[in-house]
Motif scaffolding. Structure first.
Motif, PDB file in Angstrom:
ATOM      1  N   PHE A  42       0.945  -1.161   0.112  1.00  0.00           N
ATOM      2  CA  PHE A  42       0.074  -0.060   0.156  1.00  0.00           C
ATOM      3  C   PHE A  42       0.787   1.409  -0.006  1.00  0.00           C
ATOM      4  CE2 PHE A  42      -1.745   3.420   2.622  1.00  0.00           C
ATOM      5  CZ  PHE A  42      -2.942   3.537   2.030  1.00  0.00           C
ATOM      6  N   ALA A  43       1.896   1.278   0.974  1.00  0.00           N
ATOM      7  CA  ALA A  43       2.944   2.555   0.940  1.00  0.00           C
ATOM      8  C   ALA A  43       3.216   2.919  -0.541  1.00  0.00           C
ATOM      9  CB  ALA A  43       3.966   2.212   1.795  1.00  0.00           C
ATOM     10  N   THR A  44       3.613   1.994  -1.325  1.00  0.00           N
ATOM     11  CA  THR A  44       4.163   2.365  -2.714  1.00  0.00           C
ATOM     12  C   THR A  44       3.091   2.968  -3.403  1.00  0.00           C
ATOM     13  OG1 THR A  44       5.966   0.634  -2.315  1.00  0.00           O
ATOM     14  CG2 THR A  44       5.573   1.574  -4.697  1.00  0.00           C
ATOM     15  N   HIS A  45       1.831   2.261  -3.477  1.00  0.00           N
ATOM     16  CA  HIS A  45       0.754   2.820  -3.916  1.00  0.00           C
ATOM     17  C   HIS A  45       0.399   4.028  -3.720  1.00  0.00           C
ATOM     18  CE1 HIS A  45      -0.435  -0.590  -6.507  1.00  0.00           C
ATOM     19  NE2 HIS A  45      -0.113  -1.422  -5.573  1.00  0.00           N
ATOM     20  N   ALA A  46       0.675   4.241  -2.391  1.00  0.00           N
ATOM     21  CA  ALA A  46       0.198   5.609  -1.838  1.00  0.00           C
ATOM     22  C   ALA A  46       1.150   6.723  -2.430  1.00  0.00           C
ATOM     23  CB  ALA A  46       0.049   5.937  -0.281  1.00  0.00           C
ATOM     24  N   LEU A  47       2.327   6.534  -2.179  1.00  0.00           N
ATOM     25  CA  LEU A  47       3.404   7.513  -2.821  1.00  0.00           C
ATOM     26  C   LEU A  47       3.338   8.040  -4.289  1.00  0.00           C
ATOM     27  CD1 LEU A  47       6.379   5.986  -0.803  1.00  0.00           C
ATOM     28  CD2 LEU A  47       5.629   8.442  -0.517  1.00  0.00           C
ATOM     29  N   GLU A  48       2.987   6.824  -5.124  1.00  0.00           N
ATOM     30  CA  GLU A  48       2.796   6.856  -6.421  1.00  0.00           C
ATOM     31  C   GLU A  48       1.735   7.905  -6.795  1.00  0.00           C
ATOM     32  OE1 GLU A  48       2.502   4.197 -10.726  1.00  0.00           O
ATOM     33  OE2 GLU A  48       1.760   3.432  -8.841  1.00  0.00           O
ATOM     34  N   LEU A  49       0.481   7.505  -6.185  1.00  0.00           N
ATOM     35  CA  LEU A  49      -0.688   8.613  -6.252  1.00  0.00           C
ATOM     36  C   LEU A  49      -0.256  10.003  -5.743  1.00  0.00           C
ATOM     37  CD1 LEU A  49      -3.662   5.872  -5.019  1.00  0.00           C
ATOM     38  CD2 LEU A  49      -3.082   6.803  -7.589  1.00  0.00           C
ATOM     39  N   ALA A  50       0.196   9.880  -4.680  1.00  0.00           N
ATOM     40  CA  ALA A  50       0.486  11.526  -4.211  1.00  0.00           C
ATOM     41  C   ALA A  50       1.521  12.206  -5.156  1.00  0.00           C
ATOM     42  CB  ALA A  50       1.364  11.339  -2.679  1.00  0.00           C
ATOM     43  N   GLY A  51       2.322  11.489  -5.827  1.00  0.00           N
ATOM     44  CA  GLY A  51       3.482  12.131  -6.705  1.00  0.00           C
ATOM     45  C   GLY A  51       2.534  12.453  -7.837  1.00  0.00           C
ATOM     46  N   GLN A  52       1.493  11.604  -8.419  1.00  0.00           N
ATOM     47  CA  GLN A  52       0.940  11.961  -9.652  1.00  0.00           C
ATOM     48  C   GLN A  52       0.147  13.182  -9.403  1.00  0.00           C
ATOM     49  OE1 GLN A  52      -0.988   8.197 -10.218  1.00  0.00           O
ATOM     50  NE2 GLN A  52       0.757   7.458 -11.603  1.00  0.00           N
ATOM     51  N   ALA A  53      -0.706  13.331  -7.990  1.00  0.00           N
ATOM     52  CA  ALA A  53      -1.428  14.414  -7.643  1.00  0.00           C
ATOM     53  C   ALA A  53      -0.695  15.532  -7.701  1.00  0.00           C
ATOM     54  CB  ALA A  53      -1.906  14.164  -6.391  1.00  0.00           C
ATOM     55  N   ALA A  54       0.683  15.451  -7.057  1.00  0.00           N
ATOM     56  CA  ALA A  54       1.541  16.841  -7.235  1.00  0.00           C
ATOM     57  C   ALA A  54       1.709  17.317  -8.505  1.00  0.00           C
ATOM     58  CB  ALA A  54       2.772  16.323  -6.437  1.00  0.00           C
ATOM     59  N   THR A  55       2.284  16.310  -9.543  1.00  0.00           N
ATOM     60  CA  THR A  55       2.567  16.649 -10.810  1.00  0.00           C
ATOM     61  C   THR A  55       1.384  17.384 -11.719  1.00  0.00           C
ATOM     62  OG1 THR A  55       3.914  14.876 -11.081  1.00  0.00           O
ATOM     63  CG2 THR A  55       3.150  15.785 -13.145  1.00  0.00           C
ATOM     64  N   GLY A  56       0.245  16.972 -11.355  1.00  0.00           N
ATOM     65  CA  GLY A  56      -1.069  17.486 -11.885  1.00  0.00           C
ATOM     66  C   GLY A  56      -1.868  18.593 -11.355  1.00  0.00           C
ATOM     67  N   ALA A  57      -0.986  19.109 -10.215  1.00  0.00           N
ATOM     68  CA  ALA A  57      -1.794  19.942  -9.354  1.00  0.00           C
ATOM     69  C   ALA A  57      -1.956  21.255 -10.075  1.00  0.00           C
ATOM     70  CB  ALA A  57      -1.205  20.230  -7.996  1.00  0.00           C
ATOM     71  N   ARG A  58      -3.006  21.997  -9.868  1.00  0.00           N
ATOM     72  CA  ARG A  58      -3.391  23.108 -10.600  1.00  0.00           C
ATOM     73  C   ARG A  58      -3.239  24.547  -9.823  1.00  0.00           C
ATOM     74  NH1 ARG A  58      -5.887  19.287 -13.006  1.00  0.00           N
ATOM     75  NH2 ARG A  58      -6.110  19.002 -15.113  1.00  0.00           N
ATOM     76  N   SER A  59      -3.104  23.997  -8.356  1.00  0.00           N
ATOM     77  CA  SER A  59      -2.973  25.071  -7.342  1.00  0.00           C
ATOM     78  C   SER A  59      -1.911  24.512  -6.360  1.00  0.00           C
ATOM     79  CB  SER A  59      -4.108  25.441  -6.827  1.00  0.00           C
ATOM     80  OG  SER A  59      -4.804  24.464  -6.264  1.00  0.00           O
ATOM     81  N   ARG A  60      -2.127  24.858  -5.159  1.00  0.00           N
ATOM     82  CA  ARG A  60      -1.383  24.548  -3.939  1.00  0.00           C
ATOM     83  C   ARG A  60      -1.360  22.908  -3.797  1.00  0.00           C
ATOM     84  NH1 ARG A  60      -3.487  23.583   0.878  1.00  0.00           N
ATOM     85  NH2 ARG A  60      -5.888  23.866   1.250  1.00  0.00           N
ATOM     86  N   LEU A  61      -0.386  22.356  -3.388  1.00  0.00           N
ATOM     87  CA  LEU A  61      -0.275  20.777  -2.942  1.00  0.00           C
ATOM     88  C   LEU A  61      -1.228  20.748  -1.867  1.00  0.00           C
ATOM     89  CD1 LEU A  61       3.453  19.847  -3.453  1.00  0.00           C
ATOM     90  CD2 LEU A  61       1.480  19.442  -4.986  1.00  0.00           C
ATOM     91  N   LEU A  62      -2.272  19.882  -1.905  1.00  0.00           N
ATOM     92  CA  LEU A  62      -3.078  19.297  -0.772  1.00  0.00           C
ATOM     93  C   LEU A  62      -2.326  18.646   0.338  1.00  0.00           C
ATOM     94  CD1 LEU A  62      -6.187  18.871  -2.902  1.00  0.00           C
ATOM     95  CD2 LEU A  62      -5.879  20.755  -1.527  1.00  0.00           C
ATOM     96  N   PRO A  63      -2.555  18.624   1.604  1.00  0.00           N
ATOM     97  CA  PRO A  63      -2.226  17.857   2.621  1.00  0.00           C
ATOM     98  C   PRO A  63      -2.607  16.406   2.348  1.00  0.00           C
ATOM     99  CG  PRO A  63      -2.991  19.734   3.425  1.00  0.00           C
ATOM    100  CD  PRO A  63      -3.539  19.848   2.251  1.00  0.00           C
ATOM    101  N   VAL A  64      -1.643  15.335   2.386  1.00  0.00           N
ATOM    102  CA  VAL A  64      -2.196  14.073   2.234  1.00  0.00           C
ATOM    103  C   VAL A  64      -2.874  13.508   3.474  1.00  0.00           C
ATOM    104  CG1 VAL A  64      -1.271  11.748   1.834  1.00  0.00           C
ATOM    105  CG2 VAL A  64      -0.626  13.599   0.431  1.00  0.00           C
ATOM    106  N   VAL A  65      -4.016  12.964   3.565  1.00  0.00           N
ATOM    107  CA  VAL A  65      -4.420  12.271   4.587  1.00  0.00           C
ATOM    108  C   VAL A  65      -4.710  10.618   4.282  1.00  0.00           C
ATOM    109  CG1 VAL A  65      -6.584  11.984   6.213  1.00  0.00           C
ATOM    110  CG2 VAL A  65      -5.637  14.288   5.063  1.00  0.00           C
TER     111      VAL A  65
END
Length: 408
Positions: A176-199
């Protein structure tokens, strides 16, 4: 009888679909994407390919064409998800990026990634797929905008299974940890405004310490639920022996922890805090800790541990870890309260847009279906037309009930 709201809803869906699917290279792909999306929204009961075809299209070849589009057509789901994330971002006052595991119960043994898994919440084992979803969350609701499929080794190490379900060479039996990091990284790449905190909920995850360190190292703010067995170094100096959280911080009198006087950086604060929504008051005990990361010579980063007790509810204490050291306790708990919104969204998707009704077996088919279901749910929840039809954001009271029951 057709109402103005119904007409408006029908008019808005084509525009929504065009925004998501206009990049698809073939006209037939764009057409079937729209038909599948419309069917997920309007087909009563089970949203099988056959029932969707009967509801939306009168063509006798529609079921076969829809099945081909979802399972076999080689279209890229990531641009669709990126467009969906932007659409949601423009319509929700976002607070966090929630990353959570989703159990998708299945019948049979042939769907990609299906396996038996024990669920502590029910005390039983189920046949299921496990998705890891990234949800854009406000104070009231969460919408999934990206997905990973957790694959057991029995699937990734079997060349016949890989070939039959078209698992790509890049996919592995990641935790799960690897999947979570990948998803967080993809969200950061596509972010249109500030980076959101990860929960995220790491209470049942192996490798929680490594994930925490890598999230912090990536520059992302986070609030995560952690297991009582997580090993920590109390205080800011890092001179303590490693201690499990449950031994150090779940005693009846936290300030009496025997080692804290040896380290002047170890300070404990206890406060009464209104839990999210101000419907109840809880006791929150917090202090600075460090989490040893795997590997020799790994850095000890400083985090804030919060132990949340709600004596009125009689529930176990909740443990939250955050790198937001200067953020108020109320705001940290407000972010934590967005975690159960993902589970609420999944339940609504099961009931409303056919999350569990996918009949295909392939890896690309799973990703195609999850993308289309996420789009259908986002449109149903957030389009102005849907709001006029009486479909509203989840009430705060519902969110709070879920938060109060989300103890370890």
């Amino acid at each position: 009888m057709e109402t103005p709201a119904t007409t408006l809803a029908q008019a808005s869906l084509p525009a929504f679909a065009r925004g998501l699917f206009d990049h698809l290279p073939r006209a037939d792909q764009r057409r079937w994407a729209h038909i599948y999306l419309e069917g997920l929204l309007n087909t009563p009961g089970k949203k099988s390919v056959r029932r969707i075809a009967e509801t939306v299209s009168g063509s006798p070849t529609a079921p076969q064409s829809l099945q081909q589009f979802v399972n076999a057509s080689p279209w890229d789901w990531m641009p669709v998800r990126d467009q969906l994330a932007g659409w949601v971002e423009r319509r929700l006052p976002l607070r966090s990026l929630v990353i959570d595991q989703v159990i998708l119960r299945k019948r049979g043994q042939h769907s990609c990634g299906v396996h038996r898994r024990y669920l502590p919440s029910t005390g039983r084992s189920v046949t299921c797929q496990v998705g890891v979803g990234a949800f854009l969350a406000s104070d009231d609701s969460a919408v999934p905008v990206n997905w990973s499929l957790l694959l057991p080794r029995a699937w990734t190490e079997d060349p016949i299974r890989r070939a039959r379900t078209r698992i790509p060479d890049s996919a592995r039996a990641w935790p799960f940890a690897t999947h979570a990091l990948e998803l967080a990284g993809q969200a950061a790449t596509g972010a249109r405004s500030r980076l959101l905190p990860v929960v995220a909920d790491l209470e049942g995850s192996s490798g929680a310490g490594g994930l925490i360190g890598r999230l912090d190292g990536s520059g992302r703010e986070f609030v995560v639920s952690v297991p009582g067995k997580l090993r920590i170094v109390p205080g800011g100096g890092g001179r303590m022996a490693h201690c499990p959280v449950n031994a150090s911080f779940l005693g009846p009198v936290l300030p009496a922890y025997s080692l804290h006087e040896r380290d002047p950086g170890f300070q404990v604060r206890t406060e009464e805090v209104a839990l999210p929504g101000h419907l109840d008051v809880g006791t929150v005990t917090s202090c600075l800790v460090r989490v040893p990361e795997p590997g020799p010579g790994a850095a000890l980063r400083t985090y804030r541990l919060l132990v949340v007790r709600n004596s009125a509810k009689g529930r176990p204490a909740q443990l939250w870890l955050t790198n937001m050291l200067e953020t108020s306790t109320e705001d940290v708990l407000g972010l934590a309260a967005t975690l159960p919104l993902a589970a609420t969204a999944v339940r609504d998707m099961e009931e409303q847009v056919g999350l569990l009704d996918f009949e295909g077996r392939s890896y690309p088919g799973w990703h195609h279906h999850m993308t289309l279901v996420s789009a259908a749910y986002a449109h149903r929840l957030l389009s102005s037309a849907s709001r006029r039809r009486g479909i509203h954001l989840l009430p705060r009271e519902r969110m709070l009930v879920a938060y109060a029951g989300a103890g370890p």
